[in-house]
Every structure is written in structure tokens, then in C-alpha cells.
Scaffold this motif. Structure first.
Motif, short mmCIF file in Angstrom:
data_model
loop_
_atom_site.label_atom_id
_atom_site.label_comp_id
_atom_site.label_asym_id
_atom_site.label_seq_id
_atom_site.Cartn_x
_atom_site.Cartn_y
_atom_site.Cartn_z
N ASN B 118 0.85 -1.19 0.00
CA ASN B 118 0.00 0.00 0.00
C ASN B 118 0.88 1.23 0.00
O ASN B 118 1.91 1.26 0.65
CB ASN B 118 -0.87 0.04 1.26
N LEU B 119 0.46 2.26 -0.72
CA LEU B 119 1.14 3.55 -0.62
C LEU B 119 0.36 4.39 0.38
O LEU B 119 -0.84 4.61 0.21
CB LEU B 119 1.16 4.25 -1.97
N ARG B 120 1.06 4.83 1.40
CA ARG B 120 0.39 5.61 2.45
C ARG B 120 0.63 7.10 2.26
O ARG B 120 1.48 7.50 1.46
CB ARG B 120 0.91 5.16 3.81
N SER B 121 -0.10 7.88 3.05
CA SER B 121 0.02 9.33 2.98
C SER B 121 1.48 9.75 3.06
O SER B 121 2.22 9.27 3.91
CB SER B 121 -0.78 9.95 4.13
N GLY B 122 1.90 10.63 2.18
CA GLY B 122 3.28 11.13 2.21
C GLY B 122 4.23 10.30 1.39
O GLY B 122 5.36 10.71 1.14
N GLN B 123 3.79 9.11 0.95
CA GLN B 123 4.66 8.28 0.14
C GLN B 123 4.41 8.56 -1.33
O GLN B 123 3.30 8.89 -1.74
CB GLN B 123 4.44 6.80 0.46
N ASN B 138 -3.41 5.47 -0.74
CA ASN B 138 -4.21 6.22 0.22
C ASN B 138 -4.16 7.72 -0.03
O ASN B 138 -3.27 8.21 -0.73
CB ASN B 138 -3.71 5.91 1.64
N PRO B 139 -5.10 8.47 0.55
CA PRO B 139 -5.08 9.92 0.38
C PRO B 139 -3.75 10.50 0.86
O PRO B 139 -3.23 10.08 1.90
CB PRO B 139 -6.21 10.42 1.27
N VAL B 154 -7.63 0.16 -4.11
CA VAL B 154 -8.39 1.41 -4.10
C VAL B 154 -7.44 2.57 -4.35
O VAL B 154 -6.44 2.70 -3.64
CB VAL B 154 -9.11 1.61 -2.75
N ARG B 156 -7.10 6.19 -3.76
CA ARG B 156 -7.72 7.30 -3.03
C ARG B 156 -6.84 8.55 -3.08
O ARG B 156 -7.25 9.62 -2.69
CB ARG B 156 -7.93 6.94 -1.55
#
Lengths: 266, 218
Positions: B118-123, B138-139, B154, B156
Motif C-alpha cells: 500500500n502507498l500511504r500518505s506522504g509516500q 491512500n489519500p 483502491v 484514493r
């Protein structure tokens, strides 16, 4: 003794990191564990206030890492529980007064005499955060059911993973089940779907937290605090017990609620 | 009665009843749009076909022609004269079920980066070619590719395909729910205040100078 270092973090401020640290630490101490709480929010300390130990501070974490005092001298013994200690933050310095390397040494030293070392992380992702996670084995991410908090938690989880803390666990704090039911608040499923990490527990919004924080007495001591009960269950999960995630239904008839209260009191 | 673009009760209606075969209908439609001075890109258009019934594929083709001119098909009307006609109520559903596959003119890039988390916020992830992500975006996370972007999860966050200017690139995701989509030098975002939940894979690409999102058949 080989203690476990757990950092409690969130990214966003005001979601309940310090409250969570104080309550989980106290709950673990109530289960006869040797626990030390480290406040790494240098410059803005308040874990000591929440624990009601402010007036006992002589030395702090900066004194310890600079060698002004011995670690043992700086540890403050809790007034209620045997085996619960606090290492307070300095109020007059800033976050650069401690380096990640020094934190690592400090937590390694504490490992030898404690079962759990809970590190209260400051808000943000800068130096203070880097210090707090430096010596940690495990991380607990606290988030409230708000988009901004979940966003920051997501960012923090990414940073934790980058630092090698691969399986952080999540505490959802200040959940209002009535608002969730009305569809006005993110529910647990929504949050887990985005963050995709293990849920450690859910703490309901509870006025008793404010009261107990102001009094300097963690809510877990109070038998009739719903949040306190939630923290006690989380502590049992940290100890490896299999406690199911409670459904936070605060509706229901009077008899049910009474029964629930009795159950909580036990 | 000549085929014409009419404004009926404040709605634009194109009458295609006079054409006998579907091929003529298509030609007529294109002619009408070109000649019309009323139609502007972005408008929603009703198409009236009289007694004829069209297959899903044919409806799709009409929609494609409209899209080429920047128009959107609002409703396909059948039976009776315009104004009194019985609207085919299931039409919007038919249109929603009209999945499309990956377009044939989708550009190919030699390099493809495969990301299995998953790519998380900031990545942020960047590749000169395509990017395929086996996980969520993610957002607050950014995916930037010189080529196409496929998210098996997803989407986002923000995705930018064709970052070097290739307008034929596409962005596809199992659930397309981005904060922003960029293809080449086009930037779009979801409309304010509207929550559109589509439980199907979708694909975004540029058609007639606009970023268009369609359901994707995988």
C-alpha cells in the motif's frame, strides 16, 4: 528481564497519545507488570501532569542523557502502583536536546529492569518523533475517527514501516457510537479499511477522561469509566490475552446498561 | 420532418428517427452535431430514436460519438414524438452496465514498475514507464508515471499518468476514488459535494480534450 519497548504515536496532536500512555501504563501496572513511562515531548511535557506526579520531578530525560544524574534518580515512582515509574521530559529544553542514539541507549538500559517501556511520542514527524521511535520494538498508533487524524495516522504508519516497525497496531480513540450510528462519524470499518493494520482496541468518548486527567488520576483506576474499561481490555491484549473487540453500543434498555455496568465493575 | 437539434422543455434533443439503419443514424448524428450552433461541449444531450430499439453496443457507440464532440448522452428516448415520449427508464442502468475494456490505442511502455504494497500518505512513487500497484493508494500518496497507471486496489490519492505529456495514457483502478487525477497536462478532481460511489473497476483517459471516467471490464 528483557522488557518490551512500545512507542505510542499518532502524528496528529490532541488525539490522546498521552492519555493512552498513562492509562495503558497504569493498567499494565495493575496487572503486576513493571512499567516505565517515558515522556519524549521535550519542551511540552504533560505526561507527568496526567499521572499527577508533576510535583515530584527533580531530574528529567535530558539530565539522564547528558549524564547530570543517574537513570534511577530521574525515575519517579508512581504514588498508587508499585512497579510503575515515569521518566519525565524536560520543560526548558527542546527536542534536539536528545538524539535517537541516546534514546536507544536509554531504552536498552531500561529493558533490563522493566517488563514494559511505554514511550509517549510528541505530535509531528520531526526530531521528537524520530527520538521516540528510535529504541522501540513495537508501535501503537492512536487515531480518532476524523479524516485528518486518520490521514496523519496513515502517514505515521508509513514512517514507522520505513523505520522497521513493521506491524504497528491501532487504537481508535474517542469513538462516539451514537454519531457512528447516525452516519455522522467514520466507523471502525472505514478506518481499518484505509489504514489496513491490526486493531488493538477501541476507546469510547468519555467525559470521565477529562475529569481524571485534570485530577491526575488515570481513568483505568475508576471502575465506572467506560474509557477506563476499554483501556484495561487493551492492556490485557498487550499482555497477549485474547479479548474480543467490544461492540460499543451505548443504547439498549436500562437493564442491559445496568448489567454492562456490573460487568465493567468486575 | 428533418432531423434536427431541438430544445424541448429546456433540454437538448437530437432527433434520429428519420434514419432507417443504424449506420445512417450514426452519420446523421455526426452531421447534426457538426452543423448545430446550439451545442456546446459539456452539454447533456437526449437522443430520440422513435420506434427503433438499439442494442447496448449501439447505445455505447452513440455515446462514443457524442463524447468525441465533448457531449454526454443524458437519455435515449424511444416511442412517440419528442415531448410526449415514454422515456426508457432503464437507460441509465444500461449505460452504467456498459463496461469497456482497456482501449486499443493505450500506449505501450517498455518499463513497468510493480509495487507490491500500500502507498500511504506522504509516500510517492515515480517511474518513467508504467506503474502497477498491487495494493491501495491512500489519500496524500502520489503516483507519477510516464506511462499508464494500474492500481489493483483502491486509488484514493493522487495519480498522474503520462507525466511527460503522453495524452493517450490511462489510469485504471479496481476502485477509482482519487483526490485528484492527472493525465499528461490535464488535471481533474471529483466534483465538490457529490459523493459518487461506484463499486466496480474504472478507467480514466482523455477523450475530446477531457478526462473521462468509465467502467472497466477486466
Amino acid at each position: 528481564m528483557k522488557g518490551k519497548v512500545i512507542v505510542i504515536t499518532s502524528g496528529k496532536g490532541g488525539v490522546g497519545k498521552t492519555t493512552t500512555t498513562a492509562n495503558l501504563g497504569t493498567a499494565l501496572a495493575m496487572m503486576n507488570q513493571k512499567v516505565v513511562l517515558i515522556d519524549t515531548d521535550i519542551g511540552l511535557r504533560n505526561l507527568d501532569v496526567v499521572m499527577g506526579l508533576e510535583n515530584r520531578i527533580v531530574f528529567d530525560i535530558v539530565d539522564v542523557v547528558n549524564g547530570n544524574c543517574k537513570l534511577k534518580q530521574a525515575l519517579i515512582k508512581d504514588k498508587r502502583f508499585e512497579g510503575l515509574y515515569l521518566l519525565p521530559a524536560a520543560q526548558t529544553k527542546d527536542k534536539s536536546a536528545v538524539s535517537p542514539h541516546q534514546m536507544k541507549n536509554l531504552t536498552n538500559e531500561l529493558r533490563n529492569s522493566f517488563d514494559f517501556i511505554l514511550v509517549d511520542c510528541p505530535a509531528g514527524i520531526e526530531q521528537g518523533f524520530k527520538n521516540a521511535i528510535a529504541g522501540a520494538d513495537d508501535a501503537i498508533v492512536v487515531a480518532t475517527p476524523e479524516v485528518s487524524s486518520v490521514r496523519d495516522a496513515d502517514r505515521i504508519i508509513g514512517l514507522l514501516e520505513a523505520a522497521g516497525l513493521n506491524n504497528p497496531r491501532l487504537i481508535i480513540n474517542r469513538l462516539r457510537s451514537k454519531m457512528v450510528k447516525r452516519g455522522d462519524m467514520m466507523d471502525i470499518g472505514d478506518i481499518i479499511e484505509i489504514l489496513s493494520i491490526e486493531l488493538l482496541g477501541v476507546v469510547p468518548e468519555d467525559e470521565t477522561i477529562v475529569i481524571s486527567t485534570n485530577k491526575g488520576e488515570p481513568a483505568v483506576i475508576e471502575n465506572n469509566s467506560r474509557a477506563g474499561a476499554a483501556y484495561r481490555r487493551i492492556a490485557r491484549r498487550i499482555m497477549g490475552e485474547n479479548v474480543p473487540i467490544e461492540s460499543l453500543d451505548d443504547t439498549g434498555n436500562l437493564v442491559d446498561r445496568f448489567r454492562k455496568m456490573l460487568k465493567l465493575a468486575r | 420532418m428533418s432531423a434536427a437539434v431541438k430544445i424541448w422543455e429546456g433540454e437538448n434533443v437530437i432527433n434520429l428517427e428519420i434514419y432507417d439503419t443504424f449506420a445512417e443514424m450514426k452519420k446523421g448524428l455526426q452531421k447534426e452535431i457538426r452543423q448545430s450552433k446550439v451545442l456546446l461541449p459539456g452539454m447533456k444531450i437526449n437522443v430520440y430514436v422513435g420506434d427503433k430499439s438499439l442494442t447496448d453496443k449501439q447505445i455505447r457507440e452513440i455515446e462514443d460519438i457524442l463524447l468525441d464532440y465533448g457531449l454526454h448522452l443524458k437519455e435515449l428516448m424511444t416511442n412517440g414524438p419528442p415531448g410526449k415520449q415514454k422515456r426508457k427508464e432503464s437507460f441509465s442502468k444500461v449505460s452504467e452496465e456498459g463496461f469497456i475494456g482497456f482501449p486499443e490505442d493505450m500506449p505501450e511502455y517498455e518499463e513497468t514498475a510493480l509495487i507490491r504494497r500500500n502507498l500511504r500518505s506522504g509516500q510517492k512513487c515515480f517511474a518513467r514507464g508504467n506503474i502497477v500497484i498491487l495494493g491501495d493508494v491512500n489519500p496524500g500518496a502520489e503516483v507519477i508515471a510516464g506511462g499508464n497507471i494500474i492500481v489493483m486496489g483502491v486509488l484514493r490519492g493522487m495519480a498522474h499518468a503520462g507525466a511527460f505529456g503522453d495524452e493517450n495514457t490511462v489510469i485504471a483502478a479496481l476502485r477509482l476514488n482519487p483526490t485528484q487525477l492527472r493525465i499528461a497536462n490535464h488535471i481533474t478532481r471529483p466534483p465538490d459535494g457529490e459523493v459518487i460511489i461506484v463499486n466496480a473497476p474504472e478507467i480514466a483517459r482523455i477523450r475530446a480534450g477531457k478526462v473521462v471516467i468509465e467502467k472497466l471490464k477486466i
